[in-house]
Design an enzyme around this catalytic site. Sequence first.
Site, mmCIF file in Angstrom:
data_model
loop_
_atom_site.group_PDB
_atom_site.id
_atom_site.type_symbol
_atom_site.label_atom_id
_atom_site.label_comp_id
_atom_site.label_asym_id
_atom_site.label_seq_id
_atom_site.Cartn_x
_atom_site.Cartn_y
_atom_site.Cartn_z
ATOM 1 C CG LEU A 65 -1.924 -1.207 1.219
ATOM 2 C CD1 LEU A 65 -2.483 -1.479 2.608
ATOM 3 C CD2 LEU A 65 -3.046 -0.919 0.228
ATOM 4 N N PRO A 66 0.286 2.416 -0.321
ATOM 5 C CG PRO A 66 -1.033 3.940 -1.508
ATOM 6 C CD PRO A 66 -1.106 2.646 -0.754
ATOM 7 C CB THR A 96 8.281 2.267 1.379
ATOM 8 O OG1 THR A 96 8.876 1.340 0.481
ATOM 9 C CG2 THR A 96 9.355 3.101 2.056
ATOM 10 C CE LYS A 173 12.243 1.294 -0.152
ATOM 11 N NZ LYS A 173 12.668 0.915 -1.482
ATOM 12 C CE LYS A 248 6.047 6.152 1.061
ATOM 13 N NZ LYS A 248 5.554 4.888 0.547
HETATM 14 P P1 NAD Z 1 0.619 2.322 -6.299
HETATM 15 O O1 NAD Z 1 0.024 3.633 -5.964
HETATM 16 O O2 NAD Z 1 0.819 1.955 -7.741
HETATM 17 O O3 NAD Z 1 -0.266 1.133 -5.638
HETATM 18 C C1 NAD Z 1 -0.887 1.216 -4.387
HETATM 19 C C2 NAD Z 1 -2.228 0.517 -4.498
HETATM 20 O O4 NAD Z 1 -2.847 0.484 -3.208
HETATM 21 C C3 NAD Z 1 -3.210 1.219 -5.436
HETATM 22 O O5 NAD Z 1 -3.640 0.310 -6.441
HETATM 23 C C4 NAD Z 1 -4.341 1.652 -4.509
HETATM 24 O O6 NAD Z 1 -5.628 1.610 -5.137
HETATM 25 C C5 NAD Z 1 -4.243 0.633 -3.408
HETATM 26 N N1 NAD Z 1 -4.862 1.034 -2.142
HETATM 27 C C6 NAD Z 1 -4.736 2.199 -1.464
HETATM 28 N N2 NAD Z 1 -5.465 2.157 -0.306
HETATM 29 C C7 NAD Z 1 -6.069 0.946 -0.287
HETATM 30 C C8 NAD Z 1 -6.933 0.307 0.634
HETATM 31 N N3 NAD Z 1 -7.359 0.922 1.753
HETATM 32 N N4 NAD Z 1 -7.363 -0.947 0.350
HETATM 33 C C9 NAD Z 1 -6.959 -1.572 -0.787
HETATM 34 N N5 NAD Z 1 -6.135 -1.017 -1.707
HETATM 35 C C10 NAD Z 1 -5.703 0.236 -1.464
HETATM 36 O O7 NAD Z 1 2.006 2.231 -5.502
HETATM 37 P P2 NAD Z 1 3.238 1.263 -5.780
HETATM 38 O O8 NAD Z 1 4.198 1.914 -6.712
HETATM 39 O O9 NAD Z 1 2.719 -0.108 -6.065
HETATM 40 O O10 NAD Z 1 3.931 1.295 -4.341
HETATM 41 C C11 NAD Z 1 3.425 0.562 -3.236
HETATM 42 C C12 NAD Z 1 4.421 0.661 -2.103
HETATM 43 O O11 NAD Z 1 5.691 0.143 -2.530
HETATM 44 C C13 NAD Z 1 4.683 2.101 -1.624
HETATM 45 O O12 NAD Z 1 4.813 2.102 -0.239
HETATM 46 C C14 NAD Z 1 5.999 2.464 -2.321
HETATM 47 O O13 NAD Z 1 6.730 3.447 -1.615
HETATM 48 C C15 NAD Z 1 6.711 1.116 -2.323
HETATM 49 N N6 NAD Z 1 7.730 0.948 -3.362
HETATM 50 C C16 NAD Z 1 7.475 1.336 -4.645
HETATM 51 C C17 NAD Z 1 8.478 1.169 -5.612
HETATM 52 C C18 NAD Z 1 8.234 1.582 -7.046
HETATM 53 O O14 NAD Z 1 9.210 1.641 -7.813
HETATM 54 N N7 NAD Z 1 6.997 1.844 -7.455
HETATM 55 C C19 NAD Z 1 9.717 0.595 -5.267
HETATM 56 C C20 NAD Z 1 9.929 0.169 -3.942
HETATM 57 C C21 NAD Z 1 8.919 0.357 -3.007
#
Ligand code: NAD
Length: 299
Positions: A65-66, A96, A173, A248
């Site tokens: 999740l975000p 994260t 991280k 972030k």
């Molecule tokens: P994203 O925004 O693409 O995905 C997050 C998903 O969570 C969305 O589909 C959203 O609809 C869903 N969501 C939000 N609240 C919700 C709830 N209450 N119930 C169900 N679903 C819900 O983000 P992402 O890029 O997949 O990143 C996710 C996590 O991974 C973050 O914490 C980010 O910092 C971390 N991360 C991302 C990357 C990257 O390159 N994208 C790399 C390492 C870590």
Amino acid sequence: MRKVAFIGLGNMGGPMAKNLLRAGCMVTAFDLSDAALSDVASAGAIRAESAQGAVEGADVVLSMLPAGKHVKAVMLGDDGIFARLPVGTLVLDASTIDAATARELHEAARLSQLAFMDTPVSGGVAAAQAGTLAFMCGGTPEAFARAKDVLKAMGNEEKIFHAGPDGAGQVAKAANNMLLAIHMIGTCEALAMGAANGLDPSVQSEIMKASSGNNWSLQVYNPWPGVLAGAPAGNDYKPGFMVDLMAKDLGLAIELADQSAVNAAFGRQAHAVYTALQDEGLGGDDFSIVMRSLVKTFS
Ligand code: NAD
């Protein structure tokens, strides 16, 4: 067959859930976004109508999740999944988030007799798709042994680390991404200075890779356009890893440094660089776009 509930199927969670399916797990999925849910359902996941519905009958729960507030909303409180899970269920949060929230989740899980781990990842969307993520895990050795068995379907086994106790995964991280931001900015400055003084950035990159300036940003993510095939710099700085996510992560790192009275001056400076890029409207671009602000002729 292992039954996994997966909550949060965005850029990272979607491909991670698909790799669990490929590894033969039964995956029940939930996301607030119908499009994200449909995408993993088309790969074989079972659609759930809520997070509570997704975890029914699950042996393992994974969330991606975000931020901390989203993880707390899903896990805690009367409507949260912790209140519904059978004793002993393994819950892995790969998002994260801030270390303080991760520790709060550990404490709540302990009260509900659940095995919780913070398991943030490194590697980005490409590694999520390829199943080669690195995982840094915080929690007990017993939970880690169980977690590793699940996480290896989404990551390289030799890159699944037990960082330490509750919250240690999030600390690792934050520290890693603070260092990443600093060496990316340093690499950009070094290449810009060399080019401004007549060096060919490709030649300079080879020299620094063979010398003491060598680092990951230079080796696998060269920020000068065209030096390294496949790097975001050569694709007009399309991500990759977005400025917004780096800002972030640096915010989380600085919060942690402040709480522990560490003078992270360079981390703070890096945070200022990335929030300035956000202010310029570049939050959706790749974090190596720092290079363009140093060499204006690229834009
Ligand atoms: P994203 O925004 O693409 O995905 C997050 C998903 O969570 C969305 O589909 C959203 O609809 C869903 N969501 C939000 N609240 C919700 C709830 N209450 N119930 C169900 N679903 C819900 O983000 P992402 O890029 O997949 O990143 C996710 C996590 O991974 C973050 O914490 C980010 O910092 C971390 N991360 C991302 C990357 C990257 O390159 N994208 C790399 C390492 C870590």
